[in-house]
Design a protein around this motif. Sequence first.
Motif, mmCIF file in Angstrom:
data_model
loop_
_atom_site.group_PDB
_atom_site.id
_atom_site.type_symbol
_atom_site.label_atom_id
_atom_site.label_comp_id
_atom_site.label_asym_id
_atom_site.label_seq_id
_atom_site.Cartn_x
_atom_site.Cartn_y
_atom_site.Cartn_z
ATOM 1 N N TYR A 112 35.468 34.141 39.128
ATOM 2 C CA TYR A 112 36.628 34.744 38.724
ATOM 3 C C TYR A 112 36.051 36.168 38.518
ATOM 4 C CZ TYR A 112 38.815 30.183 37.380
ATOM 5 O OH TYR A 112 39.390 28.968 37.727
ATOM 6 N N TYR A 113 37.182 37.251 38.826
ATOM 7 C CA TYR A 113 36.747 38.744 38.763
ATOM 8 C C TYR A 113 37.519 39.153 37.479
ATOM 9 C CZ TYR A 113 34.223 38.477 42.972
ATOM 10 O OH TYR A 113 32.871 38.181 44.030
ATOM 11 N N LYS A 114 36.956 40.256 36.685
ATOM 12 C CA LYS A 114 37.731 40.858 35.809
ATOM 13 C C LYS A 114 37.664 42.460 36.577
ATOM 14 C CE LYS A 114 37.162 43.057 31.266
ATOM 15 N NZ LYS A 114 36.351 43.225 30.058
ATOM 16 N N ARG A 115 38.636 43.111 36.614
ATOM 17 C CA ARG A 115 38.513 44.453 36.942
ATOM 18 C C ARG A 115 39.160 45.410 36.174
ATOM 19 N NH1 ARG A 115 38.085 44.173 42.873
ATOM 20 N NH2 ARG A 115 38.176 41.794 43.469
ATOM 21 N N ASN A 116 38.766 46.891 36.342
ATOM 22 C CA ASN A 116 39.307 47.881 35.515
ATOM 23 C C ASN A 116 40.579 48.330 36.323
ATOM 24 O OD1 ASN A 116 38.266 49.234 37.665
ATOM 25 N ND2 ASN A 116 36.536 50.191 36.585
ATOM 26 N N ALA A 117 41.081 49.310 35.816
ATOM 27 C CA ALA A 117 42.555 49.967 36.235
ATOM 28 C C ALA A 117 42.286 50.568 37.660
ATOM 29 C CB ALA A 117 42.851 51.317 35.449
ATOM 30 N N GLU A 118 41.180 50.790 38.124
ATOM 31 C CA GLU A 118 40.633 51.315 39.380
ATOM 32 C C GLU A 118 40.514 50.002 40.449
ATOM 33 O OE1 GLU A 118 39.096 52.915 36.660
ATOM 34 O OE2 GLU A 118 40.994 54.137 36.517
ATOM 35 N N GLY A 119 40.485 48.923 39.761
ATOM 36 C CA GLY A 119 40.317 47.911 40.523
ATOM 37 C C GLY A 119 38.708 47.630 40.967
ATOM 38 N N LYS A 120 37.911 48.075 40.101
ATOM 39 C CA LYS A 120 36.684 48.010 40.296
ATOM 40 C C LYS A 120 36.335 46.789 39.528
ATOM 41 C CE LYS A 120 32.106 50.232 40.342
ATOM 42 N NZ LYS A 120 31.924 50.392 41.805
ATOM 43 N N VAL A 121 35.408 45.775 39.966
ATOM 44 C CA VAL A 121 34.753 44.565 39.287
ATOM 45 C C VAL A 121 33.873 44.934 37.971
ATOM 46 C CG1 VAL A 121 33.625 42.467 39.406
ATOM 47 C CG2 VAL A 121 35.174 43.054 41.258
ATOM 48 N N THR A 122 34.322 44.727 36.986
ATOM 49 C CA THR A 122 33.424 44.862 35.580
ATOM 50 C C THR A 122 32.512 43.817 35.077
ATOM 51 O OG1 THR A 122 35.551 44.763 34.266
ATOM 52 C CG2 THR A 122 34.786 46.952 35.210
ATOM 53 N N ALA A 123 33.166 42.586 35.499
ATOM 54 C CA ALA A 123 32.690 41.235 34.951
ATOM 55 C C ALA A 123 33.109 40.227 35.849
ATOM 56 C CB ALA A 123 32.842 41.158 33.335
ATOM 57 N N LYS A 124 32.100 39.199 35.763
ATOM 58 C CA LYS A 124 32.402 37.985 36.668
ATOM 59 C C LYS A 124 32.392 36.825 35.961
ATOM 60 C CE LYS A 124 30.337 39.986 40.803
ATOM 61 N NZ LYS A 124 29.586 39.609 41.945
ATOM 62 N N VAL B 149 40.542 36.816 37.439
ATOM 63 C CA VAL B 149 41.340 36.370 38.444
ATOM 64 C C VAL B 149 40.729 35.828 39.416
ATOM 65 C CG1 VAL B 149 42.856 36.642 40.415
ATOM 66 C CG2 VAL B 149 43.432 37.853 37.963
ATOM 67 N N ARG B 150 40.709 34.615 39.991
ATOM 68 C CA ARG B 150 40.155 33.505 40.649
ATOM 69 C C ARG B 150 39.855 34.124 42.337
ATOM 70 N NH1 ARG B 150 39.676 29.174 44.152
ATOM 71 N NH2 ARG B 150 38.061 27.664 43.698
ATOM 72 N N TYR B 151 38.565 34.481 42.502
ATOM 73 C CA TYR B 151 38.352 34.766 43.693
ATOM 74 C C TYR B 151 38.295 33.755 44.709
ATOM 75 C CZ TYR B 151 35.618 37.096 47.618
ATOM 76 O OH TYR B 151 34.730 37.553 48.396
ATOM 77 N N ASP B 152 39.028 33.813 45.931
ATOM 78 C CA ASP B 152 39.313 32.671 46.667
ATOM 79 C C ASP B 152 38.146 32.279 47.741
ATOM 80 O OD1 ASP B 152 41.758 31.878 45.516
ATOM 81 O OD2 ASP B 152 42.972 33.265 46.734
ATOM 82 N N ASN B 153 37.262 33.171 48.056
ATOM 83 C CA ASN B 153 36.503 32.953 48.991
ATOM 84 C C ASN B 153 35.257 31.899 48.504
ATOM 85 O OD1 ASN B 153 37.830 34.613 50.480
ATOM 86 N ND2 ASN B 153 35.884 36.285 50.913
ATOM 87 N N VAL B 154 34.785 30.928 49.183
ATOM 88 C CA VAL B 154 33.641 30.139 48.947
ATOM 89 C C VAL B 154 32.348 30.827 48.255
ATOM 90 C CG1 VAL B 154 32.112 28.002 49.665
ATOM 91 C CG2 VAL B 154 34.526 28.471 50.595
ATOM 92 N N TYR B 155 31.868 30.333 47.250
ATOM 93 C CA TYR B 155 30.755 30.806 46.437
ATOM 94 C C TYR B 155 29.872 29.620 46.205
ATOM 95 C CZ TYR B 155 27.805 33.358 43.375
ATOM 96 O OH TYR B 155 26.770 33.904 42.567
ATOM 97 N N ASP B 156 28.655 29.955 46.918
ATOM 98 C CA ASP B 156 27.361 28.786 46.878
ATOM 99 C C ASP B 156 26.599 28.926 45.888
ATOM 100 O OD1 ASP B 156 28.550 27.519 49.049
ATOM 101 O OD2 ASP B 156 27.586 28.976 50.360
ATOM 102 N N GLY B 157 26.356 30.295 45.260
ATOM 103 C CA GLY B 157 25.172 30.359 44.234
ATOM 104 C C GLY B 157 25.754 30.643 42.649
ATOM 105 N N ASP C 39 47.483 30.294 33.460
ATOM 106 C CA ASP C 39 48.422 30.326 34.633
ATOM 107 C C ASP C 39 47.083 29.804 35.873
ATOM 108 O OD1 ASP C 39 50.753 31.451 33.759
ATOM 109 O OD2 ASP C 39 49.686 33.298 33.502
ATOM 110 N N GLU C 40 47.751 29.510 36.934
ATOM 111 C CA GLU C 40 46.797 29.176 37.976
ATOM 112 C C GLU C 40 46.280 30.236 38.564
ATOM 113 O OE1 GLU C 40 46.908 26.554 42.152
ATOM 114 O OE2 GLU C 40 48.529 26.700 41.067
ATOM 115 N N GLY C 41 44.790 30.073 38.546
ATOM 116 C CA GLY C 41 43.829 31.273 39.189
ATOM 117 C C GLY C 41 43.826 32.367 38.134
ATOM 118 N N GLU C 42 43.962 32.055 36.778
ATOM 119 C CA GLU C 42 43.685 33.196 36.067
ATOM 120 C C GLU C 42 43.025 32.770 34.728
ATOM 121 O OE1 GLU C 42 46.732 36.600 35.437
ATOM 122 O OE2 GLU C 42 46.926 35.424 33.414
#
Length: 424
Positions: free
Chosen positions: A33-45, A160-168, A142-145
Motif C-alpha cells: 500500500y502507498y501513502k502519498r502527499n498532496a503532490e501524489g509523491k509516495v512518502t511511505a509504504k 491505498v493498495r497498489y494493484d501490481n504484483v509485488y514479490d519482495g 474500505d476495500e484497498g485502503e
Amino acid sequence: MKRTRALFTMLILTMLLLFSVSGWARQPEDGVYYKRNAEGKVTAKMYVLTLSGKGIQLPRQRPMNSSAGAPYIALEACDDNGTVTEALATVYSWKTPNAGAGETGIRLTGENLRNSLERFKKFTPERFSTSFGQQVEFSFLDEGEAHAYHCSPALDGTYVRYDNVYDGYPLILFLYAYESAFNAGSFRDKNSHSFTYSLGEYETTQYFGDYYCLNVWDPEDPREVMAEKGLHIVMENWRQHDYRFPFVKDDYHGDPSWVGITWSTFTGSAMPSTNALYLHRYMTVFEPEMLQDPDTFIRMTDFFSGEGPDAVTTNVMAVLLEKNGELMQLGKADISDRGGQIRFRKMMGRASIKGDGVRIRALPNTDSAVLGEKDDGYPLTVLGFVPQTGVPYAAATWAKVKLDDGKVGYVSGQFIRGIDTPYN
C-alpha cells in the motif's frame, strides 16, 4: 423458568452477534500500500503479508507462520529521493470488526537503519510491546485502503493498495517474523534484548533467487540465516555445517517462476549454503515425502575440491532427522559445482527383506530383543538409518523399519533391498 429462558435468549443473541461480527470483519489484504502527499509523491509504504507454511517450533516459542487472520505488517517512510528513513514491523491483532493493533513490534531508525543497509555492519532493532506500554494501531475500513495510527508522524496516515504484483518484502518484515518466533520472550521482558544482526554475503542469480543473508549475533548461539525476499523459505546455518529450515511456505513448490520446474536450471556453486538450499529444493520437487517433518535438516559431511582453473568442487550432504534423541539419516547427496550435477540417494521408503530368517530387533544392535524374523521379499517401510547404539561415532548402518502391522523395529542395513543403503 422465565429467568432461565431470558438467559438462554441472551446467550443465543450474543453468539449470533459474535458470528455476525466475524462476518463483518475486513481481512487486511496481502500486498503493498502507498501513502502519498498532496503532490501524489509516495512518502511511505505499507506491506501486508500472511505467512502460511511449516517449520521448526522451539520449546516455549511460537512458529514463524501467521496465525489465522493475523498478517504481518511492515511500514517504511521515504524521503524525496525514495530513501527509507524509518521502518516498523508488527503483527495485526483484531480489536474491532475492522480495526486492530500491533501489540509487539520492532523499529529501525538512525544508525541501526543505516547499518541494516550495508554489509557486515551490526544493527539491533528497537522493540516495542504492550508489556512496555506501547502499541501501534490500524484500521481497514474500505476495500484497498488502510490507516495507520500512533506509529510516527511520517508513518501515520492513509494508504491505498497498489494493484501490481509485488514479490519482495522489506528486511524489517522478515526480522520481525524471525524475532517474534525465536526471541518472543524479549517482547515481554524489557531487560532482555533483540538479536543483533549484520548483513552478510548474498547471491542473486537468475535461478538462485533473491535472498537476505544475515549473521545473527546471538551470544548463546551465533548463526547465519538466509531468507528468500518473497519469504517462501528461510534457512539457518547452525555451527557452520547444519542447515535447518525455520519456515517453508505452503506454495514453495507452487510458484514455478522461481522454484524452477527441473533441476537442470541449477547453474552450480561451490558454496555449501547454496547447495543446501538447492538440495532442499530438489527434495521439494522430486522427493517431497522426505520433508514431511519440519525438523528434517541438512548437514554438510564432507567436500572434495580439485586444483587448477577447471577444478570441480563437490559437497557431500546428508539429509537427517532428529527425534527423541535419535539421529536418523534419510538420504545423501553429492553436489558438484560443474553444471549443477547431483547424485542423490534416498535411504527411506518402501523396501523388502534380503535373505531368510532376518531378525527384527527392538534396538539397533545385535544384543537387543528380537521382535520377529522375516524371510526374503517381506515388504516393509524404511523410515531411515541410524547408528548402532553404544558405539561412538558409528556410521548409520541400521535401518529403522515399520512393518505393515504398525510395529517399529530395526534391521541391519545389509539385509535391506529396494532402496539405497550404506551397503550399496
